[in-house]
Design a protein around this motif. Structure first.
Motif, PDB file in Angstrom:
ATOM      1  N   LEU A  53     -18.164 -21.597  12.486  1.00 44.17           N
ATOM      2  CA  LEU A  53     -18.259 -20.220  11.998  1.00 44.17           C
ATOM      3  C   LEU A  53     -19.522 -20.034  11.166  1.00 44.17           C
ATOM      4  O   LEU A  53     -20.212 -19.025  11.292  1.00 44.17           O
ATOM      5  CB  LEU A  53     -17.023 -19.847  11.182  1.00 44.17           C
ATOM      6  N   LEU A  54     -19.830 -21.000  10.327  1.00 45.09           N
ATOM      7  CA  LEU A  54     -21.044 -20.933   9.519  1.00 45.09           C
ATOM      8  C   LEU A  54     -22.265 -20.823  10.439  1.00 45.09           C
ATOM      9  O   LEU A  54     -23.141 -19.991  10.238  1.00 45.09           O
ATOM     10  CB  LEU A  54     -21.155 -22.166   8.614  1.00 45.09           C
ATOM     11  N   ARG A  55     -22.290 -21.648  11.476  1.00 41.73           N
ATOM     12  CA  ARG A  55     -23.415 -21.623  12.417  1.00 41.73           C
ATOM     13  C   ARG A  55     -23.513 -20.277  13.121  1.00 41.73           C
ATOM     14  O   ARG A  55     -24.580 -19.675  13.201  1.00 41.73           O
ATOM     15  CB  ARG A  55     -23.263 -22.739  13.454  1.00 41.73           C
ATOM     16  N   LEU A  56     -22.386 -19.780  13.640  1.00 44.48           N
ATOM     17  CA  LEU A  56     -22.404 -18.519  14.369  1.00 44.48           C
ATOM     18  C   LEU A  56     -22.820 -17.340  13.499  1.00 44.48           C
ATOM     19  O   LEU A  56     -23.645 -16.520  13.893  1.00 44.48           O
ATOM     20  CB  LEU A  56     -21.026 -18.235  14.982  1.00 44.48           C
ATOM     21  N   VAL A  57     -22.241 -17.263  12.324  1.00 43.58           N
ATOM     22  CA  VAL A  57     -22.462 -16.098  11.458  1.00 43.58           C
ATOM     23  C   VAL A  57     -23.778 -16.174  10.700  1.00 43.58           C
ATOM     24  O   VAL A  57     -24.535 -15.201  10.669  1.00 43.58           O
ATOM     25  CB  VAL A  57     -21.276 -15.932  10.480  1.00 43.58           C
ATOM     26  N   HIS A  58     -24.071 -17.315  10.098  1.00 41.91           N
ATOM     27  CA  HIS A  58     -25.226 -17.379   9.202  1.00 41.91           C
ATOM     28  C   HIS A  58     -26.482 -17.975   9.822  1.00 41.91           C
ATOM     29  O   HIS A  58     -27.575 -17.723   9.330  1.00 41.91           O
ATOM     30  CB  HIS A  58     -24.861 -18.142   7.928  1.00 41.91           C
ATOM     31  N   VAL A  59     -26.359 -18.756  10.876  1.00 43.29           N
ATOM     32  CA  VAL A  59     -27.542 -19.323  11.532  1.00 43.29           C
ATOM     33  C   VAL A  59     -27.896 -18.489  12.762  1.00 43.29           C
ATOM     34  O   VAL A  59     -29.030 -18.044  12.916  1.00 43.29           O
ATOM     35  CB  VAL A  59     -27.334 -20.809  11.898  1.00 43.29           C
ATOM     36  N   GLU A  60     -26.896 -18.247  13.627  1.00 43.36           N
ATOM     37  CA  GLU A  60     -27.138 -17.465  14.841  1.00 43.36           C
ATOM     38  C   GLU A  60     -27.112 -15.961  14.589  1.00 43.36           C
ATOM     39  O   GLU A  60     -27.480 -15.181  15.450  1.00 43.36           O
ATOM     40  CB  GLU A  60     -26.097 -17.823  15.918  1.00 43.36           C
ATOM     41  N   GLN A  61     -26.631 -15.559  13.399  1.00 44.37           N
ATOM     42  CA  GLN A  61     -26.562 -14.148  12.991  1.00 44.37           C
ATOM     43  C   GLN A  61     -25.689 -13.298  13.936  1.00 44.37           C
ATOM     44  O   GLN A  61     -26.041 -12.182  14.304  1.00 44.37           O
ATOM     45  CB  GLN A  61     -27.968 -13.550  12.886  1.00 44.37           C
ATOM     46  N   ILE A  62     -24.542 -13.843  14.325  1.00 40.25           N
ATOM     47  CA  ILE A  62     -23.608 -13.127  15.190  1.00 40.25           C
ATOM     48  C   ILE A  62     -22.562 -12.446  14.317  1.00 40.25           C
ATOM     49  O   ILE A  62     -21.962 -13.069  13.449  1.00 40.25           O
ATOM     50  CB  ILE A  62     -22.930 -14.093  16.193  1.00 40.25           C
ATOM     51  N   ASP A  63     -22.358 -11.156  14.555  1.00 40.98           N
ATOM     52  CA  ASP A  63     -21.342 -10.397  13.826  1.00 40.98           C
ATOM     53  C   ASP A  63     -20.003 -10.645  14.507  1.00 40.98           C
ATOM     54  O   ASP A  63     -19.675 -10.009  15.511  1.00 40.98           O
ATOM     55  CB  ASP A  63     -21.692  -8.916  13.828  1.00 40.98           C
ATOM     56  N   ILE A  64     -19.235 -11.591  13.982  1.00 39.78           N
ATOM     57  CA  ILE A  64     -17.987 -11.989  14.637  1.00 39.78           C
ATOM     58  C   ILE A  64     -16.941 -10.885  14.619  1.00 39.78           C
ATOM     59  O   ILE A  64     -16.006 -10.914  15.411  1.00 39.78           O
ATOM     60  CB  ILE A  64     -17.405 -13.304  14.064  1.00 39.78           C
ATOM     61  N   GLN A  65     -17.092  -9.894  13.763  1.00 41.36           N
ATOM     62  CA  GLN A  65     -16.137  -8.792  13.746  1.00 41.36           C
ATOM     63  C   GLN A  65     -16.297  -7.894  14.965  1.00 41.36           C
ATOM     64  O   GLN A  65     -15.404  -7.136  15.305  1.00 41.36           O
ATOM     65  CB  GLN A  65     -16.298  -7.974  12.463  1.00 41.36           C
ATOM     66  N   ARG A  66     -17.430  -7.988  15.653  1.00 40.58           N
ATOM     67  CA  ARG A  66     -17.668  -7.167  16.840  1.00 40.58           C
ATOM     68  C   ARG A  66     -17.212  -7.846  18.129  1.00 40.58           C
ATOM     69  O   ARG A  66     -17.189  -7.230  19.181  1.00 40.58           O
ATOM     70  CB  ARG A  66     -19.155  -6.828  16.932  1.00 40.58           C
ATOM     71  N   ILE A  67     -16.861  -9.131  18.049  1.00 37.33           N
ATOM     72  CA  ILE A  67     -16.420  -9.859  19.235  1.00 37.33           C
ATOM     73  C   ILE A  67     -14.943  -9.556  19.468  1.00 37.33           C
ATOM     74  O   ILE A  67     -14.124  -9.682  18.574  1.00 37.33           O
ATOM     75  CB  ILE A  67     -16.627 -11.377  19.061  1.00 37.33           C
ATOM     76  N   LYS A  68     -14.626  -9.182  20.683  1.00 36.88           N
ATOM     77  CA  LYS A  68     -13.250  -8.860  21.025  1.00 36.88           C
ATOM     78  C   LYS A  68     -12.655  -9.977  21.879  1.00 36.88           C
ATOM     79  O   LYS A  68     -13.339 -10.600  22.674  1.00 36.88           O
ATOM     80  CB  LYS A  68     -13.209  -7.539  21.775  1.00 36.88           C
ATOM     81  N   ARG A  69     -11.359 -10.194  21.710  1.00 33.36           N
ATOM     82  CA  ARG A  69     -10.675 -11.267  22.431  1.00 33.36           C
ATOM     83  C   ARG A  69     -10.844 -11.140  23.946  1.00 33.36           C
ATOM     84  O   ARG A  69     -11.080 -12.119  24.628  1.00 33.36           O
ATOM     85  CB  ARG A  69      -9.199 -11.301  22.049  1.00 33.36           C
ATOM     86  N   ASP A  70     -10.728  -9.921  24.465  1.00 31.11           N
ATOM     87  CA  ASP A  70     -10.839  -9.760  25.913  1.00 31.11           C
ATOM     88  C   ASP A  70     -12.238 -10.116  26.408  1.00 31.11           C
ATOM     89  O   ASP A  70     -12.405 -10.605  27.526  1.00 31.11           O
ATOM     90  CB  ASP A  70     -10.418  -8.366  26.370  1.00 31.11           C
TER      91      ASP A  70
END
Length: 101
Positions: A53-70
């Motif tokens: 999660l640290l890598r995705l959010v703070h290194v890759e700068q991905i907004d995980i709140q915008r990712i949907k399960r589907d």
């Protein structure tokens, strides 16, 4: 060296400081309490899901709140059932992102 191994060697405190965030701002984005984050910054072993999660959010700068399960399910389906299509789409998306930059 894979990204996971690279993030294991990166100091989360260093990442947080480079981003200019306090502990509460930094750790809350990945669902970790400030006190838990403080322990990780002090050297406590960080579980793999937290590292990812640290890598995705703070290194890759991905907004995980915008990712949907589907959307994740579609990605997993493409990877397993249509790997050639997945690779083609991934390559096309990367190419488009490079042109936009």
């Amino acid at each position: 060296m894979s990204n996971v191994k690279a993030i294991e060697k990166i100091d989360p405190r260093e990442i947080r400081r480079k981003l200019g965030l306090n502990q509460q701002q930094f750790w809350s984005k990945i669902g970790v309490t400030q006190s838990g984050g403080s322990r990780y910054e002090s050297g406590r072993n960080m579980p793999k899901p937290v590292r990812e999660l640290l890598r995705l959010v703070h290194v890759e700068q991905i907004d995980i709140q915008r990712i949907k399960r589907d959307e994740i399910e579609v990605i997993e389906y493409l990877k397993s059932e249509e790997p050639d299509l997945f690779k083609t789409l991934k390559k096309s998306a990367k190419s488009k992102m490079r042109k936009a930059a």
